[in-house]
Scaffold this motif. Structure first.
Motif, PDB file in Angstrom:
ATOM      1  N   PRO A   1      -3.780   6.707  -2.873  1.00 56.54           N
ATOM      2  CA  PRO A   1      -4.717   5.917  -3.694  1.00 56.54           C
ATOM      3  C   PRO A   1      -5.135   4.622  -3.017  1.00 56.54           C
ATOM      4  O   PRO A   1      -6.090   3.978  -3.461  1.00 56.54           O
ATOM      5  N   TYR A   2      -4.424   4.225  -1.953  1.00 57.68           N
ATOM      6  CA  TYR A   2      -4.778   2.994  -1.240  1.00 57.68           C
ATOM      7  C   TYR A   2      -5.675   3.281  -0.032  1.00 57.68           C
ATOM      8  O   TYR A   2      -5.986   2.392   0.743  1.00 57.68           O
TER       9      TYR A   2
ATOM     10  N   ASP B   1      11.019  17.925  -3.749  1.00 58.43           N
ATOM     11  CA  ASP B   1      10.680  19.130  -4.512  1.00 58.43           C
ATOM     12  C   ASP B   1      10.084  18.791  -5.876  1.00 58.43           C
ATOM     13  O   ASP B   1       9.156  19.465  -6.349  1.00 58.43           O
ATOM     14  N   LYS B   2      10.603  17.763  -6.513  1.00 58.37           N
ATOM     15  CA  LYS B   2      10.110  17.380  -7.833  1.00 58.37           C
ATOM     16  C   LYS B   2       8.653  16.945  -7.760  1.00 58.37           C
ATOM     17  O   LYS B   2       7.834  17.319  -8.616  1.00 58.37           O
ATOM     18  N   VAL B   3       8.296  16.169  -6.761  1.00 55.42           N
ATOM     19  CA  VAL B   3       6.920  15.697  -6.624  1.00 55.42           C
ATOM     20  C   VAL B   3       5.990  16.851  -6.274  1.00 55.42           C
ATOM     21  O   VAL B   3       4.849  16.917  -6.743  1.00 55.42           O
TER      22      VAL B   3
ATOM     23  N   PHE C   1      -2.325   3.915 -11.044  1.00 53.01           N
ATOM     24  CA  PHE C   1      -2.846   2.996 -12.057  1.00 53.01           C
ATOM     25  C   PHE C   1      -1.909   2.938 -13.265  1.00 53.01           C
ATOM     26  O   PHE C   1      -1.556   1.853 -13.743  1.00 53.01           O
ATOM     27  N   LEU C   2      -1.474   4.095 -13.737  1.00 44.71           N
ATOM     28  CA  LEU C   2      -0.557   4.140 -14.880  1.00 44.71           C
ATOM     29  C   LEU C   2       0.807   3.575 -14.513  1.00 44.71           C
ATOM     30  O   LEU C   2       1.483   2.967 -15.357  1.00 44.71           O
TER      31      LEU C   2
ATOM     32  N   ALA D   1       0.823  -1.212   0.000  1.00 47.79           N
ATOM     33  CA  ALA D   1       0.000   0.000   0.000  1.00 47.79           C
ATOM     34  C   ALA D   1       0.855   1.259   0.000  1.00 47.79           C
ATOM     35  O   ALA D   1       0.562   2.229   0.715  1.00 47.79           O
ATOM     36  N   VAL D   2       1.905   1.253  -0.776  1.00 53.58           N
ATOM     37  CA  VAL D   2       2.781   2.417  -0.932  1.00 53.58           C
ATOM     38  C   VAL D   2       2.814   2.760  -2.420  1.00 53.58           C
ATOM     39  O   VAL D   2       3.230   1.945  -3.246  1.00 53.58           O
ATOM     40  N   SER D   3       2.363   3.938  -2.752  1.00 55.92           N
ATOM     41  CA  SER D   3       2.270   4.311  -4.158  1.00 55.92           C
ATOM     42  C   SER D   3       3.634   4.692  -4.725  1.00 55.92           C
ATOM     43  O   SER D   3       4.568   5.011  -3.980  1.00 55.92           O
ATOM     44  N   GLN D   4       3.717   4.673  -6.039  1.00 55.49           N
ATOM     45  CA  GLN D   4       4.938   5.104  -6.715  1.00 55.49           C
ATOM     46  C   GLN D   4       5.218   6.572  -6.433  1.00 55.49           C
ATOM     47  O   GLN D   4       6.367   6.993  -6.309  1.00 55.49           O
ATOM     48  N   LEU D   5       4.162   7.352  -6.281  1.00 53.80           N
ATOM     49  CA  LEU D   5       4.317   8.766  -5.984  1.00 53.80           C
ATOM     50  C   LEU D   5       4.961   8.978  -4.610  1.00 53.80           C
ATOM     51  O   LEU D   5       5.811   9.870  -4.436  1.00 53.80           O
ATOM     52  N   GLU D   6       4.583   8.158  -3.658  1.00 51.31           N
ATOM     53  CA  GLU D   6       5.182   8.258  -2.323  1.00 51.31           C
ATOM     54  C   GLU D   6       6.654   7.848  -2.343  1.00 51.31           C
ATOM     55  O   GLU D   6       7.483   8.442  -1.645  1.00 51.31           O
ATOM     56  N   LYS D   7       6.974   6.854  -3.138  1.00 53.44           N
ATOM     57  CA  LYS D   7       8.371   6.447  -3.280  1.00 53.44           C
ATOM     58  C   LYS D   7       9.194   7.562  -3.914  1.00 53.44           C
ATOM     59  O   LYS D   7      10.321   7.839  -3.493  1.00 53.44           O
ATOM     60  N   ASP D   8       8.626   8.193  -4.936  1.00 55.69           N
ATOM     61  CA  ASP D   8       9.329   9.296  -5.594  1.00 55.69           C
ATOM     62  C   ASP D   8       9.501  10.488  -4.655  1.00 55.69           C
ATOM     63  O   ASP D   8      10.491  11.217  -4.727  1.00 55.69           O
ATOM     64  N   PHE D   9       8.524  10.682  -3.771  1.00 58.78           N
ATOM     65  CA  PHE D   9       8.574  11.802  -2.835  1.00 58.78           C
ATOM     66  C   PHE D   9       9.767  11.672  -1.884  1.00 58.78           C
ATOM     67  O   PHE D   9      10.410  12.660  -1.529  1.00 58.78           O
TER      68      PHE D   9
END
Length: 397
Positions: free
Chosen positions: A291-292, A254-256, A316-317, A241-249
């Motif tokens: 998202p989870y 700053d990028k996220v 999803f993507l 339950a860890v999104s790709q966005l959270e990993k990128d963060f």
């Protein structure tokens, strides 16, 4: 001439008789032209309607079926090229799927001509024309029954064996993707038919419905009253339950933060101090709703609900093989992901993260950061590598 013999009284009487409702005594048109022609010309009088008084013709609105999403100035050509390539290779991809399920991987041409939707060739066209465009993929031959058939070349038969090996090797990865889809869904359940229809998007094997029984700790199949088979999640895994966005963060905060923007209506001068201004910028940029999490209870038109849906579509993507999906793939999960009819406009408002290509009615959304400057996927799944190899053969003559 005879007309000169007529007296003036006679002409006057003829004139008055012509004004009466009774039939004219002179049916000959020559007499009428002589009696009623005017010595004055009226050709100088303009009979044209002034341009400013003419009704303006309404410009025909371009159909959403053909109108491109992006203006020429904003178009990213390598993304648009991928959409065009997929359209050109639709016959290859759909026919490969259809023939792979048939005995001996062959089909009679007479039958193929009626299956334009299943095989992906234009309606009203002869299927032979599509077959001839890809001689390294398909071949035709005359069977002992005297009928013409078509099937794969020996090259493709070997490639199919390679693809089956990839499916077996990536089985655990595909199971994980399905588990994450279920964890994102509203009720932690998705009809098996929807997973089957979008299987190529996630690299799920054709026989996934049969493989489900191998993973009783993850999945459960429930048959509903209407006979529909639904896949349910058995156990929630917090590690997934860890999104790709959270990993990128974690890697680049700053990028996220700059990846998304959610404009909020407020006064022009709020007299905010630096800390409050930073919090406001954070609220209007970073999607904080996972998202989870359960987003079904959120008010549809709040900023939090939109952040949830944007984050969900981003995840999803991220689960797709090529980090992109068409409108048809997304609509398939509209109910499970609590999406609205404004998904198209919602994605358009996030151009830093998403790129929409194609037409307004048949668009494809890309995760921009998943591709390099040349439009090549940065991380390519083995199935993607295989597909690209197949496409190269399909484009060879």
């Amino acid at each position: 001439m005879a007309w000169r013999l007529l007296s003036s009284k006679t002409l006057i009487s003829l004139f008055h008789s012509s004004l009466s409702p009774s039939p004219s005594p002179f049916p000959n048109p020559i007499w009428s032209s002589l009696l009623f022609s005017s010595p004055f010309s009226t050709s100088f009088i303009s009979t044209k309607t002034p341009r400013k008084l003419k009704p303006r013709k309404k410009k025909k609105k371009e159909s959403p079926r053909t109108k491109l999403v992006q203006h020429e100035s904003n178009r990213i050509h390598h993304f648009e090229h991928l959409v065009q390539r997929d359209s050109f290779l639709r016959f290859v991809t759909k026919s490969k799927i259809f023939l792979s399920k048939r005995p001996e991987h062959v089909l009679r041409l007479d039958d193929a001509g009626k299956l334009h939707h299943e095989l992906g060739f234009p309606r009203g066209r002869k299927v032979v024309r599509s077959i001839e465009k890809h001689p390294r993929i398909f071949q035709t031959y005359r069977h002992t029954d005297g009928k013409m058939w078509f099937g794969f070349t020996d090259l493709v038969e070997e490639l199919l064996e390679e693809e089956n090996r990839i499916m077996d090797e990536m089985e655990v990865d595909r199971v994980t993707r399905v588990r994450k889809l279920l964890m994102m869904s509203k009720d932690k359940r998705i009809p098996l038919s929807k997973i089957y229809h979008t299987r190529s998007l996630f690299g799920i094997p054709e026989d996934f419905r049969d493989r489900v029984s191998k993973f009783p700790d993850y999945f459960r199949v429930v048959v509903e009253n209407d006979g529909r088979r639904v896949l349910e999640l058995v156990n929630w895994d917090p590690a997934l339950a860890v999104s790709q966005l959270e990993k990128d963060f974690v890697l680049d905060e700053d990028k996220v933060k700059k990846a998304f923007t959610f404009p909020m209506k407020h006064g022009k001068c709020l007299d905010l101090d630096e800390d409050d201004a930073r919090k406001l910028r954070l609220l209007s940029s970073l999607p904080l709703v996972s998202p989870y999490s359960d987003g079904s209870g959120l008010d549809l038109w709040t900023v939090e609900a939109e952040k949830y849906r944007v984050g969900l579509l981003h995840e999803f993507l991220s689960l797709t093989l090529e980090k992109r999906a068409s409108i048809h793939h997304i609509v398939e999960f509209k109910e499970e992901f609590s999406l609205t009819k404004h998904t198209y406009q919602m994605l358009l408002k996030q151009p830093r993260t998403f790129y929409l290509a194609g037409t307004e009615m048949n668009w494809v959304v890309f995760l921009r950061d998943a591709y390099d400057e040349d439009g090549v996927l940065i991380h390519r799944d083995p199935q993607v590598v295989f597909n690209e190899k197949l496409y190269r053969y399909a484009e060879m003559l």
